[in-house]
Structure formats: structure tokens, C-alpha cells
Design a protein around this motif. Structure first.
Motif, short mmCIF file in Angstrom:
data_model
loop_
_atom_site.label_atom_id
_atom_site.label_comp_id
_atom_site.label_asym_id
_atom_site.label_seq_id
_atom_site.Cartn_x
_atom_site.Cartn_y
_atom_site.Cartn_z
N HIS A 54 0.40 -17.82 3.78
CA HIS A 54 1.76 -17.70 4.47
C HIS A 54 2.60 -16.81 3.81
O HIS A 54 3.10 -15.98 4.54
CB HIS A 54 2.31 -19.28 4.42
N PHE A 55 2.46 -16.75 2.44
CA PHE A 55 3.43 -15.72 1.69
C PHE A 55 3.03 -14.30 2.19
O PHE A 55 3.90 -13.53 2.46
CB PHE A 55 3.12 -15.98 0.29
N VAL A 56 1.63 -13.96 2.13
CA VAL A 56 1.32 -12.65 2.48
C VAL A 56 1.73 -12.03 3.97
O VAL A 56 2.03 -11.12 4.24
CB VAL A 56 -0.15 -12.43 2.36
N GLU A 57 1.42 -13.15 5.11
CA GLU A 57 1.83 -12.97 6.40
C GLU A 57 3.34 -12.85 6.67
O GLU A 57 3.66 -12.44 7.78
CB GLU A 57 1.40 -14.20 7.10
N GLN A 58 4.01 -12.87 5.68
CA GLN A 58 5.63 -12.99 6.09
C GLN A 58 6.40 -11.36 6.07
O GLN A 58 7.49 -11.28 6.36
CB GLN A 58 6.45 -13.67 4.81
N PHE A 59 5.37 -10.70 5.54
CA PHE A 59 5.84 -9.04 5.24
C PHE A 59 5.50 -8.02 6.40
O PHE A 59 4.47 -8.58 6.92
CB PHE A 59 5.23 -8.61 3.92
N ASP A 60 6.16 -7.25 6.71
CA ASP A 60 6.21 -6.39 7.85
C ASP A 60 6.05 -5.19 7.46
O ASP A 60 7.00 -4.45 7.68
CB ASP A 60 7.31 -6.75 8.95
N VAL A 61 5.16 -4.81 6.78
CA VAL A 61 4.85 -3.37 6.24
C VAL A 61 5.03 -2.16 7.18
O VAL A 61 5.98 -1.48 6.85
CB VAL A 61 3.41 -3.27 5.35
N PRO A 62 4.69 -2.11 8.22
CA PRO A 62 4.88 -1.06 9.19
C PRO A 62 6.15 -0.83 9.57
O PRO A 62 6.58 0.37 9.79
CB PRO A 62 3.97 -1.43 10.33
N ASN A 63 6.72 -1.91 9.60
CA ASN A 63 8.49 -1.87 10.08
C ASN A 63 9.32 -1.98 9.11
O ASN A 63 10.45 -1.63 9.55
CB ASN A 63 8.67 -2.89 11.38
N ASP A 64 9.02 -2.01 8.15
CA ASP A 64 10.01 -2.24 6.78
C ASP A 64 10.32 -0.72 6.35
O ASP A 64 9.49 0.11 6.54
CB ASP A 64 9.43 -2.98 5.62
N PRO A 65 11.86 -0.57 5.88
CA PRO A 65 11.87 0.57 5.38
C PRO A 65 11.42 0.99 4.43
O PRO A 65 10.58 0.52 3.95
CB PRO A 65 13.36 0.43 5.19
N GLY A 66 11.35 2.19 3.77
CA GLY A 66 10.69 2.98 2.72
C GLY A 66 11.03 2.20 1.17
O GLY A 66 9.96 2.43 0.46
#
Length: 85
Positions: free
Chosen positions: A15-27
């Protein structure tokens, strides 16, 4: 900024790992663990996986708010994550 709350251990890692939106997050992102506790190697590994995903995308991650016990666990396991306190 991602504010993490609750207990991080083997049972919460997917669940923790799935919370992040790497492609759409800022730099540059901040992951704040002020309201959380890291309990085991699985949790540290999951944090490391998230950081690696951002690094692979040429993005910077700042880890903040680890309590002393959590920080010691991260340090003891030898997984290096950027830390700000």
C-alpha cells in the motif's frame, strides 16, 4: 509533499509503495514521516524502492521527520536515503 502516517512494516508496504505517482510528481518531492514509525527491514526496503523509482526518473526525494528509532533502523540496515531533520 507526501505525509506518511501510521505504522510501516511488512504488512503495509504494498500500500505504501502504491501511493506515489512518480511520473506525474514534480522534479523534487518531500516524504514526511513525522506521523509514522518504521518497524522492520520490509519497511526500509519499501522506502528505498520508492526513492529508487524517483531517482530513475531523474527526480529528487527528501526524506524528513524520521523519529530516532526509525532513523537508526534505516541507518543500521545500510540503506541510504536522503534525510532532512
Amino acid at each position: 509533499m507526501y505525509a506518511i502516517s501510521g505504522q510501516l512494516f511488512f504488512g503495509t508496504m504494498t500500500h505504501f509503495v502504491e501511493q506515489f505517482d512518480v511520473p506525474n510528481d514534480p522534479g523534487q518531492i518531500v516524504i514526511d514521516f513525522s506521523r509514522s514509525h518504521v518497524w522492520d527491514m520490509s519497511a526500509v526496503t519499501a522506502i528505498s524502492k520508492v526513492v529508487a523509482k524517483y531517482r530513475d526518473a531523474d527526480k529528487f526525494v527528501l526524506i524528513t521527520g524520521l523519529n530516532e528509532e526509525s532513523k537508526q533502523l534505516v541507518d543500521r540496515l545500510g540503506i541510504t536515503v536522503p534525510a532532512g531533520h
